[in-house]
Write an enzyme that holds these catalytic residues in place. Structure first.
Site, PDB file in Angstrom:
ATOM      1  N   ASP A 119       3.579  -0.788  11.304  1.00  0.00           N
ATOM      2  CA  ASP A 119       3.098   0.531  10.916  1.00  0.00           C
ATOM      3  C   ASP A 119       2.489   1.170  12.153  1.00  0.00           C
ATOM      4  O   ASP A 119       1.773   0.491  12.912  1.00  0.00           O
ATOM      5  CB  ASP A 119       2.065   0.443   9.794  1.00  0.00           C
ATOM      6  N   ARG A 178       8.695   3.412  11.448  1.00  0.00           N
ATOM      7  CA  ARG A 178       9.779   2.976  10.554  1.00  0.00           C
ATOM      8  C   ARG A 178      11.089   2.740  11.298  1.00  0.00           C
ATOM      9  O   ARG A 178      11.671   3.631  11.898  1.00  0.00           O
ATOM     10  CB  ARG A 178       9.963   3.980   9.416  1.00  0.00           C
ATOM     11  N   ASP A 210       0.794  -1.232   0.000  1.00  0.00           N
ATOM     12  CA  ASP A 210       0.000   0.000   0.000  1.00  0.00           C
ATOM     13  C   ASP A 210       0.827   1.283   0.000  1.00  0.00           C
ATOM     14  O   ASP A 210       0.313   2.358  -0.269  1.00  0.00           O
ATOM     15  CB  ASP A 210      -0.944   0.025   1.210  1.00  0.00           C
TER      16      ASP A 210
END
Length: 781
Positions: A194, A673, A129
């Site tokens: 995420d 991240r 995505d």
């Protein structure tokens, strides 16, 4: 109450069969995530096992439990022996499953490959995505992404097949929407690479954002560590109505708690107002809880969740959840570490920003605040969608406003973009006419992907440096995040407010009181938005976008070319040499806010997420240097010349010089991240010394063998000068709760010592000594 075996069997049926009428084989595979003969989601814990664990812990603690505690403690590896103290002890947990988006999955899978394990030990999925750039429109942008990212998609697809991971192809949708539609359920514990993984809390799960190294631990079958979270209660009363939406709840909470107010805590919503919020609305609230630093957020199981489960083909899970409902709501009399009260009947529409998601304003006041502050009033672009607000209900409410404008002959004055959350949402809003209405009013329907929300936006209507305003239904609005333009003033609000402001073209428009002017000259006021919570005709699944891993994968090849610029196999980091860290240089003393966007930018850098050396060229290029207030300009203390941060770091490394970063409050907030931790380690960093850390980033640094340390006295930040050398002593007796010492040597020959605190436990100290958590895993095999 059903027996444990009966419940697990029911959950296997619920999560492993295609109750929907479409793509039965694909859904069956998707729900399993890995080969059905090996795993079914829910079978590792199940409601029966969770119930047993809750009973054990409740007897031990002798008090009522919050919902957060029930789900977290219900997944303890050793409920009878685990020390439990909110905010202090580390819990060893057994999550039910893992989810990874394509930008972070690259490094997670590279690390898993390095572990030498043959298959993942828990159900896991990869979701494509992040790598689709918004440029023209959905179909064209998707095709272009497939061509540009072919090497990466092939790596992810083959490594997923090789190691037993489900693979959602590009175009399938945003990871969090896919999880809500397929994998989340009340009581699940899911970790995702995420930061907006908490979206699943809208369906009553404890879903937590982590770095890739944490995901590797869980995929390897190792108990996962989490500092026992505190619990912040948000008590909701009243009822949502009119222009007020679920987004306004979290916008209000962000204004109250700030970007770090939830750090170390789970935010648990409760109270009579909960029932006035749809399941996807609850997901919106939980999703953006990442912006207050919360570990995750969660809602109690209710009829809204049950309806959503039924509508997405999971009736069996709803039935099982009904049986164990007492375990899926807080105990009467449970205690929270802090309580926030919000009356939904009095809540007004909000808009937050610019440059930070916790700067909250009522929509009725934003125009005046903008004028006073010198923010551009003209709205250049309105953007709806993202993982936070792309549900069927969101799209329906936005379309209801667009339809009113169209009926008067009016179209958007601002540019307008629409991002569906999943292929299922895209197909359904197209079938039901919402997509056409939004297009007719001036909208461009983008691909089912993250797009502009994460900086994947080829924006061309303004030049870099040109001051302008955009309004979005996204979650984050840090400087330059959406379009790489630091002069863009980005505001976060609900999809319906975005639509209204795009129609009006100005921030000073208050849809509750102000009038629009039709081309005929007629003045009219928008009626409050309306929209069905769920489609009356069920969801249209759209295209089949799921790849199930083969039962036999010995013949699957995972190739990484040595000459690739986008993928690079990992080399182990060096072990600690057993000595104190002497005379390290200060690479940069960071001034003010430093998010993971500042440390490792996204946007055009996403293409290097699988190549550690190449992506390290963005290390801290967005951070402000305290010495000169400049970005990406630091002094090389060996040459006396100024250069980019990564360039100076590489110079130090090449000359055998270790270095440290000095930072401010809530260092590393934002995205999960782990590249923001991998890059400093790769380029020779040894320690990050700050006033305070965001949770995920602190853990990521530990995982990679770095020392995340905090000033015992925050004022000591001011003692460090850019040209100092720093030694960290006390490492030979490194122990939990025992501070380390920094010896600071100044250029004038003077020196001083300060105390540095840390949150390492025994296991994490072993990571440091081994050079990384992955190195330690290999040592234990």
């Amino acid at each position: 109450m059903a027996s444990y075996c009966t419940t697990v069997t029911r959950l296997r049926l619920a999560l492993g069969t295609g109750a929907r009428r479409f793509h039965v084989a694909a859904v069956l595979s998707a729900r399993a995530g890995v080969a059905m003969s090996r795993f079914e989601p829910g079978s590792s814990i199940g409601y029966g096992k969770m119930h047993e664990n809750i009973d054990i812990v409740r007897r031990r603690l002798g008090r009522p439990l919050t919902l957060s505690e029930k789900i977290v403690y219900g997944h303890l590896d050793d409920p009878a022996g685990q020390e439990i103290d909110r905010g202090r002890t580390y819990l060893r947990l057994r999550p039910d499953r893992v989810a990874m988006q394509d930008a972070t999955a690259q490094m997670a899978m590279l690390q898993f490959i390095s572990s030498g394990l043959p298959k993942v030990a828990v159900p896991s999925t990869i979701h494509c995505d992040h790598l689709i750039e918004a440029q023209i429109g959905g179909a064209q942008d998707l095709q272009r992404a497939k061509e540009v990212n072919q090497e990466v998609y092939n790596f992810l697809a083959t490594s997923a097949a090789k190691y037993g991971v489900g693979f959602w192809k590009p175009g399938s949708g945003i990871i969090h929407q896919i999880i809500l539609e397929n994998y989340a359920y009340p009581g699940v514990m899911l970790i995702g690479t995420d930061s907006h993984t908490p979206n699943g809390g809208g369906l009553g799960g404890i879903c937590i954002g982590v770095g890739g190294a944490d995901a590797v631990d869980v995929m390897a079958g190792i108990p996962w560590e989490l500092k026992c979270p505190k619990v912040i209660g948000v008590r909701l009363t009243g009822t949502l109505s009119g222009w007020t939406s679920p987004k306004d709840v979290i916008l209000k909470v962000a204004g109250i708690l700030t970007v770090k107010g939830g750090t170390g805590a789970i935010v648990e919503y409760h109270g009579p107002g909960v029932d006035s919020i749809s399941c996807t609305g609850m997901a919106t609230i939980c999703n953006m809880g990442a912006e207050i630093g919360a570990t995750t957020s969660v809602f109690p199981y209710n009829h809204r969740m049950k309806t959503y489960l039924q509508k997405t083909g999971r009736q069996e899970i709803a039935s099982a959840a009904d049986e164990f409902r007492d375990d899926l709501v807080p105990d009467e009399g449970c205690e929270y570490d802090q309580v926030v009260e919000i009356n939904l009947s009095e809540l007004k529409p909000h808009i937050n920003g610019p440059f930070t998601p916790d700067l909250a304003h009522p929509v009725s006041e934003i125009g005046a605040v903008a004028k006073k502050s010198g923010w551009p009033l003209e709205v250049k672009v309105g953007l709806i969608g993202s993982c936070t607000n792309s549900s069927y209900e969101d799209m329906g409410r936005a379309a209801s406003l667009a339809k009113q404008a169209l009926d008067k002959g009016l179209k958007c004055k601002a540019q307008f973009t629409v991002t569906p959350g999943s292929e299922q949402i895209r197909a359904t809003i197209e079938r039901d006419g919402y997509a056409k209405i939004l297009s007719d009013v001036g909208g461009v329907v983008l691909a089912n992907a993250c797009g502009p929300c994460i900086g994947q936006w080829d924006r061309r209507d303004v030049k870099k440096g040109e001051k302008n305003t955009i309004v979005t239904s996204f979650n984050r609005n840090f400087t330059a995040r959406n379009d790489a333009n630091p002069a863009t003033h980005a505001f976060v609000t609900s999809p319906e407010i975005v639509t209204a402001l795009a129609l009006a073209g100005t921030l000073s428009f208050n849809p509750e009181t102000d009038y629009l002017t039709a081309p005929s000259g007629e003045k009219f006021k928008l009626e409050p938005p309306t929209g069905d919570e769920l489609p009356s005709r069920d969801f249209d699944p759209g295209q089949d976008t799921y790849q199930h891993p083969p039962a036999e994968s010995a013949s699957v090849q995972v190739d990484v070319s040595p000459s690739s610029t986008r993928l690079q196999l990992l080399e182990p980091f060096d072990k600690w040499n057993g000595r104190d860290l002497e005379d390290m240089r200060v690479l940069i003393k960071v001034k003010g806010k430093c998010t993971t966007d500042h440390i490792s930018a996204a946007g055009p850098w996403l293409k290097f997420r699988g190549h550690l050396d190449n992506i390290s060229n963005n290390l801290l290029i967005g951070a402000v240097n305290m010495e000169n207030d400049a970005v990406n300009k630091v002094k090389n203390q060996l040459t006396g010349e100024y250069g980019g941060v990564p360039d100076v770091a590489r110079f130090y490394k090449a000359n055998g010089v270790n270095w440290v970063v000095v930072g401010d409050e809530n260092y590393g907030e934002g995205s999960s991240r782990e590249h923001a931790a991998l890059e400093p380690r790769h380029l020779g960093g040894r320690a990050i010394i700050v006033k305070s850390f965001a949770r995920i980033h602190e853990t990521n640094l530990k995982k990679q063998g770095l020392l995340p340390l905090t000033f015992s006295n925050p004022d000591d930040y001011d003692r460090i000068r850019p040209d100092d050398t720093i030694s960290i002593t006390g490492l030979k007796s490194f122990a939990p709760g025992k501070p380390l010492t920094a010896v600071i040597k100044h250029c004038d020959g003077s020196q001083e010592s300060i105390s540095l605190s840390h949150t390492f436990n025994e296991t994490q100290i072993e990571w440091f000594k081994a050079g990384s958590a992955l190195n330690r895993m290999k040592e234990l095999q």
